[in-house]
Design a protein around this motif. Structure first.
Motif, short mmCIF file in Angstrom:
data_model
loop_
_atom_site.label_atom_id
_atom_site.label_comp_id
_atom_site.label_asym_id
_atom_site.label_seq_id
_atom_site.Cartn_x
_atom_site.Cartn_y
_atom_site.Cartn_z
N GLU A 228 15.69 -10.97 1.15
CA GLU A 228 16.98 -11.65 1.25
C GLU A 228 17.24 -12.22 2.64
OE1 GLU A 228 20.66 -13.11 0.03
OE2 GLU A 228 19.07 -12.23 -1.20
N TYR A 229 16.87 -11.47 3.69
CA TYR A 229 17.34 -11.83 5.03
C TYR A 229 16.27 -12.23 6.04
CZ TYR A 229 21.89 -9.89 3.72
OH TYR A 229 23.09 -9.64 3.11
N SER A 230 15.02 -11.78 5.88
CA SER A 230 14.06 -11.96 6.98
C SER A 230 13.46 -13.36 7.07
CB SER A 230 12.92 -10.94 6.86
OG SER A 230 12.04 -11.27 5.80
N GLY A 231 13.27 -14.02 5.91
CA GLY A 231 12.60 -15.32 5.91
C GLY A 231 11.12 -15.23 6.24
N ILE A 232 10.56 -14.02 6.16
CA ILE A 232 9.15 -13.80 6.50
C ILE A 232 8.35 -13.56 5.22
CG2 ILE A 232 7.52 -12.29 7.72
CD1 ILE A 232 9.77 -11.62 9.68
N TYR A 233 7.28 -14.34 5.06
CA TYR A 233 6.36 -14.12 3.93
C TYR A 233 5.04 -13.60 4.49
CZ TYR A 233 3.00 -14.92 0.24
OH TYR A 233 1.99 -14.75 -0.67
N LEU A 234 4.57 -12.48 3.98
CA LEU A 234 3.36 -11.85 4.49
C LEU A 234 2.31 -11.73 3.38
CD1 LEU A 234 5.05 -8.97 6.53
CD2 LEU A 234 4.34 -11.20 7.36
N LYS A 235 1.13 -12.29 3.61
CA LYS A 235 0.04 -12.18 2.65
C LYS A 235 -0.37 -10.73 2.45
CE LYS A 235 -1.98 -16.72 3.63
NZ LYS A 235 -3.16 -17.44 4.18
N SER A 236 -0.33 -9.96 3.53
CA SER A 236 -0.75 -8.56 3.46
C SER A 236 0.18 -7.72 2.58
CB SER A 236 -0.83 -7.95 4.86
OG SER A 236 0.40 -8.10 5.54
N ARG A 237 1.44 -8.14 2.43
CA ARG A 237 2.38 -7.42 1.56
C ARG A 237 1.96 -7.55 0.10
NH1 ARG A 237 5.31 -3.25 1.88
NH2 ARG A 237 4.21 -2.75 -0.02
N LYS A 238 1.52 -8.75 -0.27
CA LYS A 238 1.08 -8.99 -1.65
C LYS A 238 -0.12 -8.10 -1.97
CE LYS A 238 0.02 -12.78 -4.81
NZ LYS A 238 -0.22 -14.25 -4.93
N PHE A 239 -1.08 -8.02 -1.03
CA PHE A 239 -2.27 -7.19 -1.23
C PHE A 239 -1.88 -5.71 -1.32
CE2 PHE A 239 -5.88 -4.79 0.68
CZ PHE A 239 -6.80 -5.00 -0.34
N LEU A 240 -0.94 -5.30 -0.46
CA LEU A 240 -0.49 -3.91 -0.46
C LEU A 240 0.19 -3.56 -1.78
CD1 LEU A 240 -0.65 -1.68 1.64
CD2 LEU A 240 1.58 -2.37 2.50
N ASP A 241 1.00 -4.47 -2.30
CA ASP A 241 1.66 -4.24 -3.60
C ASP A 241 0.63 -4.09 -4.72
OD1 ASP A 241 4.14 -4.36 -2.44
OD2 ASP A 241 4.49 -6.46 -2.94
N GLN A 242 -0.42 -4.91 -4.69
CA GLN A 242 -1.47 -4.81 -5.71
C GLN A 242 -2.18 -3.47 -5.62
OE1 GLN A 242 -3.81 -8.24 -4.69
NE2 GLN A 242 -2.69 -9.61 -6.07
N MET A 243 -2.46 -3.02 -4.40
CA MET A 243 -3.13 -1.74 -4.22
C MET A 243 -2.27 -0.58 -4.70
SD MET A 243 -5.41 -1.82 -0.80
CE MET A 243 -5.80 -0.16 -1.20
#
Length: 257
Positions: A228-243
């Motif tokens: 909602e607030y950060s405006g930051i998109y992180l590729k590593s977050r997507k990988f972490l969610d998959q794991m």
């Protein structure tokens, strides 16, 4: 000009066939990038010192453009962290969040200590999910976000049951729940931990024992707030969610067996 700096490698990218551009978060000067010539060669003296999460003392030559990494001495290898896929994924997420939240050449000793201590705890085998949640809560102030977590954001009360309101930017007590129809109901354990992670000193971290259900609540609340607030998109977050989804499926299969 040659100088020695202490820092942690947070990002590397290939440059040509044999070189790397290495981004180091330093204690003295904040985030800096250097050319490491020949670092991709297996027998290079720069090969090991330019691995992600390496904590080292680096001899660098800086100028008007991109500086050059001349040599380095490893202070902490973070070997256990790099050998464990889950811990490594959490460390990569922390490093990318740090990278995306900071500008070059802006010293922040507090942030350096936070990152270094977080990696050391990871390397020692502390709960990776909880360490990541703590790091995310600590990073909120760095990126200019200040949720109200010490009292009700509407009436100021410190007593009663609380829920987390993304829209109102903080906790709402049970007397003010109707203000936000989309508030996030959390267990009181999750409420206490969100507050604790935001305010407490990481150096005082003791044994961590948090229920899986509470971890899921924390993950959901923090992710929604960042989205909602950060405006930051992180590729590593997507990988972490998959794991994490894969780990959850494995846990279910083991329980059924």
């Amino acid at each position: 000009m040659l100088q020695k700096i202490e820092g942690i490698v947070i990002r590397t990218s290939d440059y040509g066939e044999t070189n790397k551009v290495v981004t180091i978060f330093t204690r003295e000067k904040g985030k800096l990038a250097f050319m490491a010539r020949g670092a991709k060669k297996p027998n290079s003296r720069l090969s090991s010192i330019t691995q992600p999460f390496t904590h080292g003392s680096f001899l660098v030559q800086s100028g008007s453009g991109l500086g050059t990494l001349q040599q380095g001495e490893m202070l902490t290898s973070m070997r256990h962290l790099r050998e464990d896929l889950i811990m490594s994924a959490h460390a990569a997420y922390m490093a990318e969040l740090l990278d995306k939240s900071t500008e070059e050449k802006k010293p922040n000793p507090y942030l350096y200590e936070l990152f270094e201590q977080s990696l050391h705890y990871l390397n020692e085998g502390y709960d990776a999910e909880i360490l990541t949640a703590i790091f995310e809560m600590k990073m909120l102030q760095v990126i200019g976000l200040h949720p109200e977590l010490s009292s009700c954001v509407n009436c100021g009360s410190r007593e009663g049951r609380f829920a987390f309101s993304i829209r109102e930017n903080g906790f709402l007590c049970h007397r003010c729940f109707e203000i936000d129809p989309y508030l996030l109901p959390l267990s009181q354990a999750a409420i206490k931990l969100l507050r604790l992670f935001y305010f407490f000193d990481l150096n005082r971290l003791g044994n961590i024992n948090v229920k899986e259900e509470t971890k899921k609540e924390l993950r959901k609340a923090i992710s929604l707030y960042y989205d909602e607030y950060s405006g930051i998109y992180l590729k590593s977050r997507k990988f972490l969610d998959q794991m994490e989804r894969m780990q959850s499926l494995l846990n279910k299969e083991q329980e059924e067996d």
